[in-house]
Design a protein around this motif. Structure first.
Motif, PDB file in Angstrom:
ATOM      1  N   THR A 191      -8.620   0.949   8.197  1.00  0.00           N
ATOM      2  CA  THR A 191      -8.940   2.051   7.370  1.00  0.00           C
ATOM      3  C   THR A 191      -8.062   3.033   7.244  1.00  0.00           C
ATOM      4  O   THR A 191      -7.281   3.330   8.232  1.00  0.00           O
ATOM      5  CB  THR A 191     -10.136   2.773   7.876  1.00  0.00           C
ATOM      6  OG1 THR A 191     -10.127   3.189   9.104  1.00  0.00           O
ATOM      7  CG2 THR A 191     -11.551   1.781   7.817  1.00  0.00           C
ATOM      8  N   ASN A 192      -7.671   3.756   6.272  1.00  0.00           N
ATOM      9  CA  ASN A 192      -6.691   4.821   5.989  1.00  0.00           C
ATOM     10  C   ASN A 192      -7.412   6.108   5.116  1.00  0.00           C
ATOM     11  O   ASN A 192      -7.849   5.677   4.334  1.00  0.00           O
ATOM     12  CB  ASN A 192      -5.477   4.566   5.421  1.00  0.00           C
ATOM     13  CG  ASN A 192      -5.844   3.623   4.039  1.00  0.00           C
ATOM     14  OD1 ASN A 192      -6.012   2.303   4.131  1.00  0.00           O
ATOM     15  ND2 ASN A 192      -5.237   4.308   3.016  1.00  0.00           N
ATOM     16  N   THR A 193      -7.255   7.273   5.827  1.00  0.00           N
ATOM     17  CA  THR A 193      -7.790   8.424   5.053  1.00  0.00           C
ATOM     18  C   THR A 193      -6.820   9.057   4.215  1.00  0.00           C
ATOM     19  O   THR A 193      -7.181   9.810   3.318  1.00  0.00           O
ATOM     20  CB  THR A 193      -8.368   9.346   6.165  1.00  0.00           C
ATOM     21  OG1 THR A 193      -7.319   9.699   7.015  1.00  0.00           O
ATOM     22  CG2 THR A 193      -9.276   8.776   7.014  1.00  0.00           C
ATOM     23  N   VAL A 194      -5.636   8.676   4.033  1.00  0.00           N
ATOM     24  CA  VAL A 194      -4.597   9.281   3.029  1.00  0.00           C
ATOM     25  C   VAL A 194      -3.986   7.876   2.476  1.00  0.00           C
ATOM     26  O   VAL A 194      -3.937   6.782   2.996  1.00  0.00           O
ATOM     27  CB  VAL A 194      -3.502  10.032   3.856  1.00  0.00           C
ATOM     28  CG1 VAL A 194      -3.997  11.289   4.162  1.00  0.00           C
ATOM     29  CG2 VAL A 194      -2.747   9.092   4.619  1.00  0.00           C
ATOM     30  N   PRO A 195      -3.581   8.149   1.277  1.00  0.00           N
ATOM     31  CA  PRO A 195      -2.819   6.900   0.632  1.00  0.00           C
ATOM     32  C   PRO A 195      -1.316   6.226   1.486  1.00  0.00           C
ATOM     33  O   PRO A 195      -0.884   7.443   2.043  1.00  0.00           O
ATOM     34  CB  PRO A 195      -2.294   7.366  -0.681  1.00  0.00           C
ATOM     35  CG  PRO A 195      -3.232   8.534  -1.016  1.00  0.00           C
ATOM     36  CD  PRO A 195      -3.618   9.080   0.472  1.00  0.00           C
ATOM     37  N   ASP A 200       1.605  -1.676   4.012  1.00  0.00           N
ATOM     38  CA  ASP A 200       0.336  -2.131   3.353  1.00  0.00           C
ATOM     39  C   ASP A 200      -0.265  -2.865   4.416  1.00  0.00           C
ATOM     40  O   ASP A 200       0.054  -3.273   5.483  1.00  0.00           O
ATOM     41  CB  ASP A 200       0.758  -2.793   2.088  1.00  0.00           C
ATOM     42  CG  ASP A 200       1.665  -4.364   2.353  1.00  0.00           C
ATOM     43  OD1 ASP A 200       1.476  -4.648   3.721  1.00  0.00           O
ATOM     44  OD2 ASP A 200       2.364  -4.522   1.608  1.00  0.00           O
ATOM     45  N   HIS A 201      -1.427  -3.438   3.952  1.00  0.00           N
ATOM     46  CA  HIS A 201      -2.374  -3.932   5.152  1.00  0.00           C
ATOM     47  C   HIS A 201      -2.114  -5.246   5.441  1.00  0.00           C
ATOM     48  O   HIS A 201      -2.375  -5.882   6.581  1.00  0.00           O
ATOM     49  CB  HIS A 201      -3.792  -4.014   4.594  1.00  0.00           C
ATOM     50  CG  HIS A 201      -4.587  -2.632   4.162  1.00  0.00           C
ATOM     51  ND1 HIS A 201      -5.987  -2.413   4.329  1.00  0.00           N
ATOM     52  CD2 HIS A 201      -3.938  -1.423   4.402  1.00  0.00           C
ATOM     53  CE1 HIS A 201      -6.492  -1.388   4.285  1.00  0.00           C
ATOM     54  NE2 HIS A 201      -5.309  -0.490   4.491  1.00  0.00           N
ATOM     55  N   ASP A 202      -1.299  -5.867   4.544  1.00  0.00           N
ATOM     56  CA  ASP A 202      -0.795  -7.464   4.927  1.00  0.00           C
ATOM     57  C   ASP A 202       0.291  -7.327   5.880  1.00  0.00           C
ATOM     58  O   ASP A 202       0.345  -7.996   7.169  1.00  0.00           O
ATOM     59  CB  ASP A 202      -0.072  -8.142   3.767  1.00  0.00           C
ATOM     60  CG  ASP A 202      -1.236  -8.529   2.693  1.00  0.00           C
ATOM     61  OD1 ASP A 202      -2.346  -8.951   3.202  1.00  0.00           O
ATOM     62  OD2 ASP A 202      -0.751  -8.977   1.651  1.00  0.00           O
ATOM     63  N   ALA A 219      -7.473   3.003  12.484  1.00  0.00           N
ATOM     64  CA  ALA A 219      -7.612   3.909  11.733  1.00  0.00           C
ATOM     65  C   ALA A 219      -6.255   4.548  11.455  1.00  0.00           C
ATOM     66  O   ALA A 219      -5.845   5.547  12.446  1.00  0.00           O
ATOM     67  CB  ALA A 219      -8.790   5.015  12.297  1.00  0.00           C
ATOM     68  N   ILE A 220      -5.927   4.875  10.341  1.00  0.00           N
ATOM     69  CA  ILE A 220      -4.656   5.367   9.945  1.00  0.00           C
ATOM     70  C   ILE A 220      -4.983   6.702   9.118  1.00  0.00           C
ATOM     71  O   ILE A 220      -5.588   6.815   8.173  1.00  0.00           O
ATOM     72  CB  ILE A 220      -3.571   4.639   9.145  1.00  0.00           C
ATOM     73  CG1 ILE A 220      -3.375   3.286  10.007  1.00  0.00           C
ATOM     74  CG2 ILE A 220      -2.136   5.264   9.007  1.00  0.00           C
ATOM     75  CD1 ILE A 220      -2.655   2.040   9.250  1.00  0.00           C
ATOM     76  N   ARG A 221      -4.321   7.784   9.824  1.00  0.00           N
ATOM     77  CA  ARG A 221      -4.614   9.259   9.141  1.00  0.00           C
ATOM     78  C   ARG A 221      -3.419  10.064   8.650  1.00  0.00           C
ATOM     79  O   ARG A 221      -3.335  11.338   8.743  1.00  0.00           O
ATOM     80  CB  ARG A 221      -5.638   9.869  10.095  1.00  0.00           C
ATOM     81  CG  ARG A 221      -6.926   9.311  10.457  1.00  0.00           C
ATOM     82  CD  ARG A 221      -7.658   9.795  11.706  1.00  0.00           C
ATOM     83  NE  ARG A 221      -8.794   9.301  11.969  1.00  0.00           N
ATOM     84  CZ  ARG A 221      -9.193   9.363  13.269  1.00  0.00           C
ATOM     85  NH1 ARG A 221      -8.823  10.321  14.112  1.00  0.00           N
ATOM     86  NH2 ARG A 221     -10.416   8.578  13.609  1.00  0.00           N
ATOM     87  N   CYS A 222      -2.281   9.032   8.400  1.00  0.00           N
ATOM     88  CA  CYS A 222      -1.288   9.824   8.071  1.00  0.00           C
ATOM     89  C   CYS A 222      -0.480   8.645   7.073  1.00  0.00           C
ATOM     90  O   CYS A 222      -0.918   7.422   7.134  1.00  0.00           O
ATOM     91  CB  CYS A 222      -0.105  10.122   9.326  1.00  0.00           C
ATOM     92  SG  CYS A 222       0.113   8.832  10.241  1.00  0.00           S
ATOM     93  N   ASP A 223       0.537   8.964   6.461  1.00  0.00           N
ATOM     94  CA  ASP A 223       1.370   8.229   5.726  1.00  0.00           C
ATOM     95  C   ASP A 223       2.393   7.219   6.601  1.00  0.00           C
ATOM     96  O   ASP A 223       3.588   7.852   6.551  1.00  0.00           O
ATOM     97  CB  ASP A 223       2.046   8.928   4.502  1.00  0.00           C
ATOM     98  CG  ASP A 223       2.680   7.958   3.569  1.00  0.00           C
ATOM     99  OD1 ASP A 223       2.436   6.561   3.592  1.00  0.00           O
ATOM    100  OD2 ASP A 223       3.525   8.339   2.668  1.00  0.00           O
ATOM    101  N   ALA A 224       1.733   6.380   7.419  1.00  0.00           N
ATOM    102  CA  ALA A 224       2.658   5.702   8.452  1.00  0.00           C
ATOM    103  C   ALA A 224       3.506   4.918   7.983  1.00  0.00           C
ATOM    104  O   ALA A 224       3.570   4.383   6.995  1.00  0.00           O
ATOM    105  CB  ALA A 224       1.616   5.109   9.387  1.00  0.00           C
TER     106      ALA A 224
END
Length: 366
Positions: A191-195, A200-202, A219-224
């Motif tokens: 899940t990501n709360t920011v674009p 990418d998920h792959d 859970a990703i909450r930054c543009d990692a």
């Protein structure tokens, strides 16, 4: 093939691979392989990574520890003597300091430990010189002074950053806001709360597969980035503030000084002549994120001679009480505070009130 040779092979393949959307997943897998090999190099199977080694294991004292990192003969020992009065052997030849030399400096009422570490060279993270021992000690510091010769600051800065990064030290960075929780079943749930613009998920699933992780919640909450994800999966990264100490400014012109002064997080000094040492001390205090709090006994004037020193994130009235004595909290009724943390002097507060630098506190017991 040795671990170092495998690392070189992967680094060469990464250098030849074009960076685009199509190669993102492949590069992610290569970076994961590289991280695992570097971990193996730092901590060989069988415990060869061990502790820091003889002459490097120093007992800690004071409210914070500052470690000096730099190439040989950049003036670390001279700066150490200037800050602490501790004599760390200095001479005009390389590798004067062969072990950790500890010292203590007093600033703003606080005792701060200084560690003068031997000079490192390129390849330190791979074991050249005493690099592993030096960087192992650096990982435990609250602040790193990267001491640079002002005549060649950028080349040395780049090499030292690479060496520290290779040993899992992240300079002047915050940990990525990624929450990873491994599970027994259910697959990889992301899940990501920011674009996400840089991963990418792959690619995330491919990196997890490289680490043999089949089921997890991420859970990703930054543009990692891929590197951020790998840092979280490795779990052994340390995030340490750093100051770049540009030494020997007596050897350059004012015009050159203006140019190097644009380097972020940098303080120009001349250790041998004591130039700009006061600014370095103030920057050190700022980067250590320390807070002075003064006590005021009921009915008396504040005691400004010995402040209570609190670290960032531990600056509540409750922390203040615990720092003085563990029994105070159980007897606490309320407190009065003077300073920047309150809208008016002598405001009554509770245990959760957050204090600021140079506040004055009067504790009222039950």
């Amino acid at each position: 093939m040795t671990t170092a040779e495998k690392i070189k092979e992967i680094e060469d393949e990464m250098a030849k691979t074009q960076k685009n959307k199509a190669t993102e997943k492949h590069l992610g897998i290569l970076k994961a392989k590289l991280a695992k090999l570097k971990r193996e190099l730092i901590n060989p199977p069988g415990g060869g990574g061990g502790g820091p080694g003889i002459g490097f294991d120093v007992s800690r004292t004071g409210v914070g520890t500052v470690g000096f990192i730099g190439f040989p003969s950049v003036g670390k020992s001279t700066l150490m003597s200037e800050l602490t009065g501790t004599v760390s052997e200095a001479a005009a030849y390389e590798f004067t300091t062969l072990t950790t030399v500890p010292g203590v400096m007093h600033h703003n009422g606080a005792k701060i430990q200084i560690l003068d570490l031997p000079g490192i060279i390129e390849g330190a993270k791979d074991g050249r010189g005493r690099g592993k021992q030096v960087i192992t000690v650096a990982r435990t510091c609250n602040l790193i002074f990267i001491v640079l010769d002002v005549m060649k600051p950028m080349s040395h800065k780049r090499i030292i950053e690479q060496e520290l990064e290779g040993f899992g030290i992240r300079l002047n960075k915050e940990p990525p806001n990624i929450v990873f929780k491994k599970k027994d079943r259910g697959g990889i749930n992301i899940t990501n709360t920011v674009p996400l613009t840089r991963i990418d998920h792959d690619s995330i699933k491919a990196v997890c597969n490289e680490y043999r992780i089949n089921s997890a919640d991420i859970a990703i909450r930054c543009d990692a980035t891929i590197d951020d994800l790998i840092d979280i999966l490795e779990g052994n990264r340390v995030y340490i503030p750093a100051l770049y100490v540009l030494n020997k400014i007596d050897a350059i012109t004012l015009e050159e000084l203006e140019l190097i002064n644009r380097i972020p997080n940098a303080v120009p000094i001349c250790g041998s002549k004591g130039w700009n040492i006061d600014e370095l001390k103030e920057k050190m205090w700022e980067y250590l994120n320390l807070t002075r709090v003064y006590t005021r006994p009921k009915g008396l004037e504040p005691d400004y001679s010995e402040p209570v020193i609190l670290r960032s994130g531990h600056c509540s009235v409750e922390d203040f009480c615990n720092n003085i004595h563990s029994s105070i909290k159980s007897q606490f009724k309320h407190a009065y505070v003077w300073g920047r943390s309150v809208p008016y002097p002598g405001m009554r507060v509770g245990l959760n009130h957050v204090l600021m630098d140079e506040d004055v506190v009067c504790i009222v017991k039950k």
